[in-house]
Scaffold this motif. Structure first.
Motif, PDB file in Angstrom:
ATOM      1  N   LEU A  47      33.314  46.359  44.003  1.00 60.41           N
ATOM      2  CA  LEU A  47      32.752  45.820  42.768  1.00 60.41           C
ATOM      3  C   LEU A  47      31.459  45.088  43.095  1.00 60.41           C
ATOM      4  O   LEU A  47      31.424  44.237  43.982  1.00 60.41           O
ATOM      5  CB  LEU A  47      33.729  44.858  42.097  1.00 60.41           C
ATOM      6  N   TRP A  49      28.265  43.058  41.196  1.00 62.49           N
ATOM      7  CA  TRP A  49      27.616  42.502  40.008  1.00 62.49           C
ATOM      8  C   TRP A  49      26.140  42.845  40.057  1.00 62.49           C
ATOM      9  O   TRP A  49      25.479  42.643  41.084  1.00 62.49           O
ATOM     10  CB  TRP A  49      27.823  40.993  39.987  1.00 62.49           C
ATOM     11  N   TYR A  98      30.223  49.300  34.561  1.00 62.94           N
ATOM     12  CA  TYR A  98      30.911  48.547  33.507  1.00 62.94           C
ATOM     13  C   TYR A  98      29.966  47.526  32.883  1.00 62.94           C
ATOM     14  O   TYR A  98      29.185  46.882  33.589  1.00 62.94           O
ATOM     15  CB  TYR A  98      32.092  47.758  34.075  1.00 62.94           C
ATOM     16  N   HIS A 105      33.773  33.406  33.793  1.00 65.44           N
ATOM     17  CA  HIS A 105      34.654  34.529  34.110  1.00 65.44           C
ATOM     18  C   HIS A 105      34.332  35.699  33.181  1.00 65.44           C
ATOM     19  O   HIS A 105      33.825  35.519  32.078  1.00 65.44           O
ATOM     20  CB  HIS A 105      36.114  34.110  33.944  1.00 65.44           C
ATOM     21  N   LEU A 106      34.647  36.890  33.661  1.00 64.70           N
ATOM     22  CA  LEU A 106      34.388  38.123  32.915  1.00 64.70           C
ATOM     23  C   LEU A 106      35.619  38.422  32.077  1.00 64.70           C
ATOM     24  O   LEU A 106      36.620  38.939  32.588  1.00 64.70           O
ATOM     25  CB  LEU A 106      34.086  39.254  33.906  1.00 64.70           C
ATOM     26  N   TRP A 109      35.697  43.622  29.089  1.00 63.21           N
ATOM     27  CA  TRP A 109      35.027  44.691  29.827  1.00 63.21           C
ATOM     28  C   TRP A 109      34.922  45.946  28.963  1.00 63.21           C
ATOM     29  O   TRP A 109      35.794  46.221  28.130  1.00 63.21           O
ATOM     30  CB  TRP A 109      35.828  45.045  31.083  1.00 63.21           C
TER      31      TRP A 109
ATOM     32  N   HIS B  36      37.726  33.333  40.004  1.00 67.48           N
ATOM     33  CA  HIS B  36      38.440  34.074  38.964  1.00 67.48           C
ATOM     34  C   HIS B  36      39.101  35.287  39.605  1.00 67.48           C
ATOM     35  O   HIS B  36      38.592  35.817  40.607  1.00 67.48           O
ATOM     36  CB  HIS B  36      37.477  34.514  37.860  1.00 67.48           C
ATOM     37  N   TYR B  38      41.064  39.182  38.989  1.00 70.95           N
ATOM     38  CA  TYR B  38      41.184  40.333  38.112  1.00 70.95           C
ATOM     39  C   TYR B  38      42.214  41.305  38.679  1.00 70.95           C
ATOM     40  O   TYR B  38      42.335  41.456  39.905  1.00 70.95           O
ATOM     41  CB  TYR B  38      39.835  41.047  37.972  1.00 70.95           C
ATOM     42  N   GLN B  40      43.327  45.353  38.501  1.00 74.12           N
ATOM     43  CA  GLN B  40      42.821  46.661  38.112  1.00 74.12           C
ATOM     44  C   GLN B  40      43.878  47.727  38.366  1.00 74.12           C
ATOM     45  O   GLN B  40      44.257  47.964  39.514  1.00 74.12           O
ATOM     46  CB  GLN B  40      41.534  47.012  38.857  1.00 74.12           C
ATOM     47  N   THR B  44      41.381  52.296  35.222  1.00 75.32           N
ATOM     48  CA  THR B  44      41.054  51.374  34.134  1.00 75.32           C
ATOM     49  C   THR B  44      40.067  50.314  34.612  1.00 75.32           C
ATOM     50  O   THR B  44      39.871  50.122  35.813  1.00 75.32           O
ATOM     51  CB  THR B  44      42.304  50.679  33.587  1.00 75.32           C
ATOM     52  N   ALA B  45      39.489  49.608  33.657  1.00 74.63           N
ATOM     53  CA  ALA B  45      38.588  48.512  33.994  1.00 74.63           C
ATOM     54  C   ALA B  45      39.386  47.319  34.491  1.00 74.63           C
ATOM     55  O   ALA B  45      40.563  47.148  34.133  1.00 74.63           O
ATOM     56  CB  ALA B  45      37.783  48.113  32.757  1.00 74.63           C
ATOM     57  N   PRO B  46      38.777  46.490  35.327  1.00 73.36           N
ATOM     58  CA  PRO B  46      39.457  45.255  35.725  1.00 73.36           C
ATOM     59  C   PRO B  46      39.822  44.409  34.508  1.00 73.36           C
ATOM     60  O   PRO B  46      39.126  44.428  33.496  1.00 73.36           O
ATOM     61  CB  PRO B  46      38.409  44.548  36.599  1.00 73.36           C
ATOM     62  N   LEU B  48      40.987  40.440  33.325  1.00 73.98           N
ATOM     63  CA  LEU B  48      41.027  39.041  33.746  1.00 73.98           C
ATOM     64  C   LEU B  48      42.466  38.565  33.877  1.00 73.98           C
ATOM     65  O   LEU B  48      43.254  38.685  32.930  1.00 73.98           O
ATOM     66  CB  LEU B  48      40.272  38.175  32.731  1.00 73.98           C
ATOM     67  N   TYR B  51      41.409  32.517  35.441  1.00 72.07           N
ATOM     68  CA  TYR B  51      40.037  32.029  35.359  1.00 72.07           C
ATOM     69  C   TYR B  51      39.992  30.548  35.692  1.00 72.07           C
ATOM     70  O   TYR B  51      40.999  29.837  35.565  1.00 72.07           O
ATOM     71  CB  TYR B  51      39.425  32.312  33.976  1.00 72.07           C
ATOM     72  N   TYR B  89      41.195  41.539  42.584  1.00 71.69           N
ATOM     73  CA  TYR B  89      39.873  41.126  43.042  1.00 71.69           C
ATOM     74  C   TYR B  89      39.632  39.662  42.696  1.00 71.69           C
ATOM     75  O   TYR B  89      39.950  39.221  41.590  1.00 71.69           O
ATOM     76  CB  TYR B  89      38.784  41.950  42.369  1.00 71.69           C
ATOM     77  N   GLN B  91      36.566  36.679  42.296  1.00 71.20           N
ATOM     78  CA  GLN B  91      35.147  36.661  41.906  1.00 71.20           C
ATOM     79  C   GLN B  91      34.666  35.215  41.810  1.00 71.20           C
ATOM     80  O   GLN B  91      35.406  34.331  41.358  1.00 71.20           O
ATOM     81  CB  GLN B  91      34.957  37.377  40.572  1.00 71.20           C
ATOM     82  N   TYR B  93      30.573  32.804  42.277  1.00 70.19           N
ATOM     83  CA  TYR B  93      29.117  32.881  42.265  1.00 70.19           C
ATOM     84  C   TYR B  93      28.601  32.320  43.581  1.00 70.19           C
ATOM     85  O   TYR B  93      29.312  31.597  44.272  1.00 70.19           O
ATOM     86  CB  TYR B  93      28.548  32.104  41.066  1.00 70.19           C
ATOM     87  N   GLY B  99      22.509  32.463  42.529  1.00 67.84           N
ATOM     88  CA  GLY B  99      23.540  32.312  41.507  1.00 67.84           C
ATOM     89  C   GLY B  99      24.186  33.601  41.067  1.00 67.84           C
ATOM     90  O   GLY B  99      24.856  33.652  40.042  1.00 67.84           O
ATOM     91  N   SER B 100      23.973  34.664  41.839  1.00 66.61           N
ATOM     92  CA  SER B 100      24.566  35.958  41.491  1.00 66.61           C
ATOM     93  C   SER B 100      26.081  35.906  41.537  1.00 66.61           C
ATOM     94  O   SER B 100      26.670  35.179  42.335  1.00 66.61           O
ATOM     95  CB  SER B 100      24.097  37.030  42.472  1.00 66.61           C
ATOM     96  N   GLY B 101      26.701  36.712  40.710  1.00 63.58           N
ATOM     97  CA  GLY B 101      28.132  36.900  40.786  1.00 63.58           C
ATOM     98  C   GLY B 101      28.492  37.641  42.061  1.00 63.58           C
ATOM     99  O   GLY B 101      27.741  38.521  42.502  1.00 63.58           O
ATOM    100  N   PHE B 103      31.972  39.344  44.370  1.00 61.03           N
ATOM    101  CA  PHE B 103      33.360  39.780  44.323  1.00 61.03           C
ATOM    102  C   PHE B 103      33.934  39.854  45.726  1.00 61.03           C
ATOM    103  O   PHE B 103      33.203  40.010  46.710  1.00 61.03           O
ATOM    104  CB  PHE B 103      33.475  41.163  43.703  1.00 61.03           C
TER     105      PHE B 103
END
Lengths: 119, 112
Positions: A47, A49, A98, A105-106, A109, B36, B38, B40, B44-46, B48, B51, B89, B91, B93, B99-101, B103
């Motif tokens: 994954l 971002w 995605y 938090h995400l 999606w 946070h 997730y 999966q 499918t998508a992850p 949450l 958090y 997963y 996650q 920052y 400050g990027s996210g 994982f």
């Protein structure tokens, strides 16, 4: 309930531009307390971002260092959606892409779009 | 490799408790950024799961819990069920990446 619906081509040629759109329902792209993100997933990179756009009296964008020179994320307030453009793609950009809403938090999606970079 | 480090796989029998670790550094988890988690499922998508280090969204069973200490975080799953078999997963920052996210690499949970 927030829903994100992705659209865009599943096949892009090397050196061209990858373009995807994420339509938002149940929230506004101009909401002050959320951000709108693009994330991708591949077997080799996991994954990743890519970036986000958010509105805090004006529009702000943040991009991952790895794609900063090639990426643009744009909000479209008239259609309540946001888009991803990734330029000069290579096979390394093949992934499931995605869109997602974040409040740190995400929490919501999109369904994901498999984009293959191949001639 | 991923900025946050997770074990590639964990396993447990139904009813057991398993934990998944997420190790970062002083520029991400150790800098005070929330973690946070997730879940999966295949194809499918992850989704949450946890958090703000330890909070569960509505609808997530209390069998799932999260914690954070120093430069690491953990996800615990008690009363393991077959339906928990998935990829997990973490996650956060990272201040060194503007400050990027970021994982973790993901952990495959197998219910034996």
């Amino acid at each position: 309930q927030v829903q994100l619906q992705q659209s865009g081509p599943g096949l892009v040629k090397p050196s061209q531009t990858l373009s995807l759109t994420c339509a938002i329902s149940g929230d506004s792209v101009s909401s002050n307390n959320v951000a709108w993100n693009w994330i991708r997933q591949s077997p080799s990179r996991g994954l990743e971002w890519l970036g986000r756009t958010c509105y805090r009296s004006k529009w702000y964008n943040d991009y991952a260092v790895s794609v900063k020179s090639r990426i643009t994320i744009n909000p479209d307030t008239s259609k309540n959606q946001f888009s991803l453009q990734l330029n000069s793609v290579t096979p390394e950009d093949t992934a499931v892409y995605y869109c997602a809403r974040s409040r740190g938090h995400l929490d919501y999606w999109g369904q994901g779009t498999l984009v293959t970079v191949s001639s | 490799q991923s900025v946050l480090t997770q074990p590639p796989s964990v396993s447990g029998a139904p009813g057991q408790r398993v934990t998944i670790s997420c190790t970062g550094s002083s520029t991400n988890i150790g800098a005070g950024y929330d973690v946070h988690w997730y879940q999966q499922l295949p194809g499918t998508a992850p989704k949450l799961l946890i958090y703000g280090n330890s909070n569960r969204p509505s609808g997530v069973p209390d069998r799932f819990s999260g914690s954070k200490s120093g430069t690491s975080a953990s996800l615990a799953i008690t009363g393991l069920q077959a339906e928990d078999e998935a990829d997990y997963y973490c996650q956060s920052y990272d201040s060194s990446l503007s400050g990027s996210g970021v994982f973790g690499g993901g952990t495959k949970l197998t219910v034996l």
